[in-house]
Design an enzyme around this catalytic site. Structure first.
Site, PDB file in Angstrom:
ATOM      1  N   ARG A 105      49.869  62.236  63.297  1.00 23.73           N
ATOM      2  CA  ARG A 105      49.654  61.237  64.354  1.00 23.73           C
ATOM      3  C   ARG A 105      49.011  60.032  63.673  1.00 23.73           C
ATOM      4  O   ARG A 105      47.942  60.141  63.073  1.00 23.73           O
ATOM      5  CB  ARG A 105      48.739  61.787  65.441  1.00 23.73           C
ATOM      6  CG  ARG A 105      48.190  60.711  66.338  1.00 23.73           C
ATOM      7  CD  ARG A 105      47.511  61.246  67.559  1.00 23.73           C
ATOM      8  NE  ARG A 105      48.493  61.707  68.527  1.00 23.73           N
ATOM      9  CZ  ARG A 105      48.227  61.936  69.811  1.00 23.73           C
ATOM     10  NH1 ARG A 105      47.002  61.752  70.282  1.00 23.73           N
ATOM     11  NH2 ARG A 105      49.158  62.353  70.639  1.00 23.73           N
ATOM     12  N   HIS A 132      56.706  58.692  70.632  1.00 26.65           N
ATOM     13  CA  HIS A 132      55.969  59.948  70.911  1.00 26.65           C
ATOM     14  C   HIS A 132      57.001  61.015  71.305  1.00 26.65           C
ATOM     15  O   HIS A 132      57.054  61.444  72.458  1.00 26.65           O
ATOM     16  CB  HIS A 132      54.941  59.706  72.019  1.00 26.65           C
ATOM     17  CG  HIS A 132      53.884  60.760  72.123  1.00 26.65           C
ATOM     18  ND1 HIS A 132      53.804  61.835  71.256  1.00 26.65           N
ATOM     19  CD2 HIS A 132      52.835  60.914  72.997  1.00 26.65           C
ATOM     20  CE1 HIS A 132      52.771  62.598  71.598  1.00 26.65           C
ATOM     21  NE2 HIS A 132      52.177  62.053  72.641  1.00 26.65           N
ATOM     22  N   GLN A 135      56.118  64.495  73.107  1.00 28.67           N
ATOM     23  CA  GLN A 135      55.761  64.371  74.521  1.00 28.67           C
ATOM     24  C   GLN A 135      57.012  64.217  75.383  1.00 28.67           C
ATOM     25  O   GLN A 135      57.118  64.824  76.449  1.00 28.67           O
ATOM     26  CB  GLN A 135      54.839  63.159  74.718  1.00 28.67           C
ATOM     27  CG  GLN A 135      54.401  62.962  76.151  1.00 28.67           C
ATOM     28  CD  GLN A 135      53.436  64.035  76.633  1.00 28.67           C
ATOM     29  OE1 GLN A 135      52.394  64.233  76.041  1.00 28.67           O
ATOM     30  NE2 GLN A 135      53.789  64.732  77.708  1.00 28.67           N
ATOM     31  N   CYS A 268      51.674  61.438  80.753  1.00 31.15           N
ATOM     32  CA  CYS A 268      51.440  62.233  79.542  1.00 31.15           C
ATOM     33  C   CYS A 268      49.965  62.546  79.335  1.00 31.15           C
ATOM     34  O   CYS A 268      49.633  63.461  78.587  1.00 31.15           O
ATOM     35  CB  CYS A 268      52.015  61.519  78.322  1.00 31.15           C
ATOM     36  SG  CYS A 268      51.175  59.970  77.910  1.00 31.15           S
ATOM     37  N   ARG A 296      53.551  70.990  76.412  1.00 33.06           N
ATOM     38  CA  ARG A 296      53.432  70.534  75.017  1.00 33.06           C
ATOM     39  C   ARG A 296      53.430  71.748  74.090  1.00 33.06           C
ATOM     40  O   ARG A 296      54.051  71.748  73.035  1.00 33.06           O
ATOM     41  CB  ARG A 296      52.132  69.733  74.817  1.00 33.06           C
ATOM     42  CG  ARG A 296      52.086  68.387  75.499  1.00 33.06           C
ATOM     43  CD  ARG A 296      53.082  67.403  74.919  1.00 33.06           C
ATOM     44  NE  ARG A 296      52.845  67.133  73.497  1.00 33.06           N
ATOM     45  CZ  ARG A 296      51.952  66.268  73.020  1.00 33.06           C
ATOM     46  NH1 ARG A 296      51.216  65.566  73.851  1.00 33.06           N
ATOM     47  NH2 ARG A 296      51.816  66.071  71.721  1.00 33.06           N
TER      48      ARG A 296
HETATM   49  N1   CP Z   1      49.586  63.189  75.675  1.00 32.69           N
HETATM   50  C1   CP Z   1      48.981  63.288  74.480  1.00 32.69           C
HETATM   51  O1   CP Z   1      49.592  63.141  73.408  1.00 32.69           O
HETATM   52  O2   CP Z   1      47.655  63.604  74.554  1.00 32.69           O
HETATM   53  P1   CP Z   1      46.582  63.600  73.366  1.00 32.69           P
HETATM   54  O3   CP Z   1      46.399  62.168  72.950  1.00 32.69           O
HETATM   55  O4   CP Z   1      45.353  64.198  73.974  1.00 32.69           O
HETATM   56  O5   CP Z   1      47.108  64.425  72.234  1.00 32.69           O
HETATM   57  N1  NVA Z   2      50.625  55.314  74.831  1.00 39.29           N
HETATM   58  C1  NVA Z   2      49.493  56.174  74.600  1.00 39.29           C
HETATM   59  C2  NVA Z   2      49.900  57.613  74.623  1.00 39.29           C
HETATM   60  C3  NVA Z   2      48.762  58.589  74.466  1.00 39.29           C
HETATM   61  C4  NVA Z   2      49.212  60.009  74.435  1.00 39.29           C
HETATM   62  C5  NVA Z   2      48.838  55.822  73.272  1.00 39.29           C
HETATM   63  O1  NVA Z   2      49.562  55.596  72.295  1.00 39.29           O
HETATM   64  O2  NVA Z   2      47.608  55.758  73.220  1.00 39.29           O
END
Ligand code: CP
Ligand code: NVA
Length: 309
Positions: A105, A132, A135, A268, A296
């Site tokens: 990430r 993402h 997700q 999400c 997830r």
């Molecule tokens: N939706 C999602 O990716 O959550 P986190 O940022 O908590 O991993």
């Molecule tokens: N768009 C958001 C998604 C978090 C899961 C971000 O990138 O922070």
């Protein structure tokens, strides 16, 4: 089909590979609930590199590896030499000597692409500024559970900021043959190149991808309404300004009155109540939203089992 491959973007997956992931995710979910052992990754190790925060992603990948009979290592950017400037290409080659897969990430999507290029083990994108995919594959599984297995022709309306989720929804809906509409302010539309590629993908499945500014028009007769934070990770300094710009894009009761009567609302998470979604709407649709969070785990187990197995 996916063995040994990376999972960086839904665009790179064939329609059959998307189906394979969703089918295995449903199977593993049923097995987990029934207490049936499914050690598909016995003795394997996943490295999880986090350059941004996470609740769901970290816990679901780590628990998922454990349930598959393997183990996961949490590798924070603060502790890795990567955080002190060791090149990605060296990190990729070193980690490939110890691990069976890497989940990352991070900010720039190019970092994930470079990691995958130099790693000789599968790399899974667990969120970048651009995409993402884990997700959105999860969301497709969740929609199937609530709307039936055939996703073709279902209308999803995304309302809010054209961000990494919007980009991945375009790819996901294109592969699934869905009707996707995003309502965003003009200056906050999803990525232009992703939009172009998703429209191309859509021609293969009968899907459609439409961008507009009017949230009410977007939501009209929608089967699924979805939103996400107005200020993604890395945009914290713009949060106050964004709250003003995105105010007309809140998912609330009035907006949902334009949708199909059986509409489901997805998010999400994390959600910012009173901003992109109201408290009452979130709580009224909590069953779907927390199924989405649970899924997830099952979806990522399928992705790991297929790529790392
Ligand atoms: N939706 C999602 O990716 O959550 P986190 O940022 O908590 O991993
Ligand atoms: N768009 C958001 C998604 C978090 C899961 C971000 O990138 O922070």
């Amino acid at each position: 089909m996916l063995k040994g491959k990376d999972m960086l973007s839904i665009h790179d997956l064939s329609v059959d590979e998307v189906e394979e992931i969703l089918a295995l995710a449903a199977e593993l979910k049923a097995k987990q609930k029934a207490g049936i052992r499914h050690h598909l990754l016995e003795g394997k190790t996943l490295g999880m590199i986090f350059e941004k925060s996470s609740t769901r992603t970290r816990v679901s990948f780590e628990v998922g590896m454990y349930q598959l009979g393997g183990q996961a290592l949490f590798l924070s950017n603060r502790d890795l030499q990567l955080g002190r400037g060791e090149p990605i290409k060296d990190t990729a080659r070193v980690l490939s000597r110890y691990l069976d897969g890497i989940m990352i990430r991070t900010y720039g999507h190019d970092r994930v692409v470079e990691l995958a290029e130099y790693a000789d083990i599968p790399v899974i994108n667990a969120l970048t500024d651009l995409l993402h995919p884990c997700q959105v594959l999860t969301d497709l599984l969740t929609i199937r559970e609530h709307k039936g297995k055939n996703l073709k022709g279902l209308k999803m309306a995304y309302v809010g900021d054209g961000n990494n989720m919007t980009n991945s929804y375009m790819y996901g809906c294109a592969k699934a043959g869905m009707e996707f509409v995003a309502a965003t302010p003009k200056a906050y539309q999803p990525d232009a190149e992703v939009t172009r590629l998703a429209k191309e993908d859509a021609t293969l499945t009968g899907a459609s991808i439409t961008l507009m500014e009017d949230p009410e028009e977007a939501v009209r007769d929608a089967d699924i309404v979805v939103t996400d934070t107005w200020a993604s990770m890395g945009q914290e300094a713009e949060h106050e300004e964004r709250k003003k710009i995105f105010a007309p894009y809140q998912v609330n009761k009035k907006l949902l009155s334009y949708a199909d009567k059986r509409v489901i609302v997805m998010h999400c998470l994390p959600a910012y109540r009173g901003e992109e979604i109201t408290e009452d709407v979130l709580e009224a649709h909590a069953n779907v939203i927390f199924d989405e969070a649970e899924n997830r785990l099952h979806t990522q187990k399928a992705i790991m089992a297929l790529t790392m197995g």
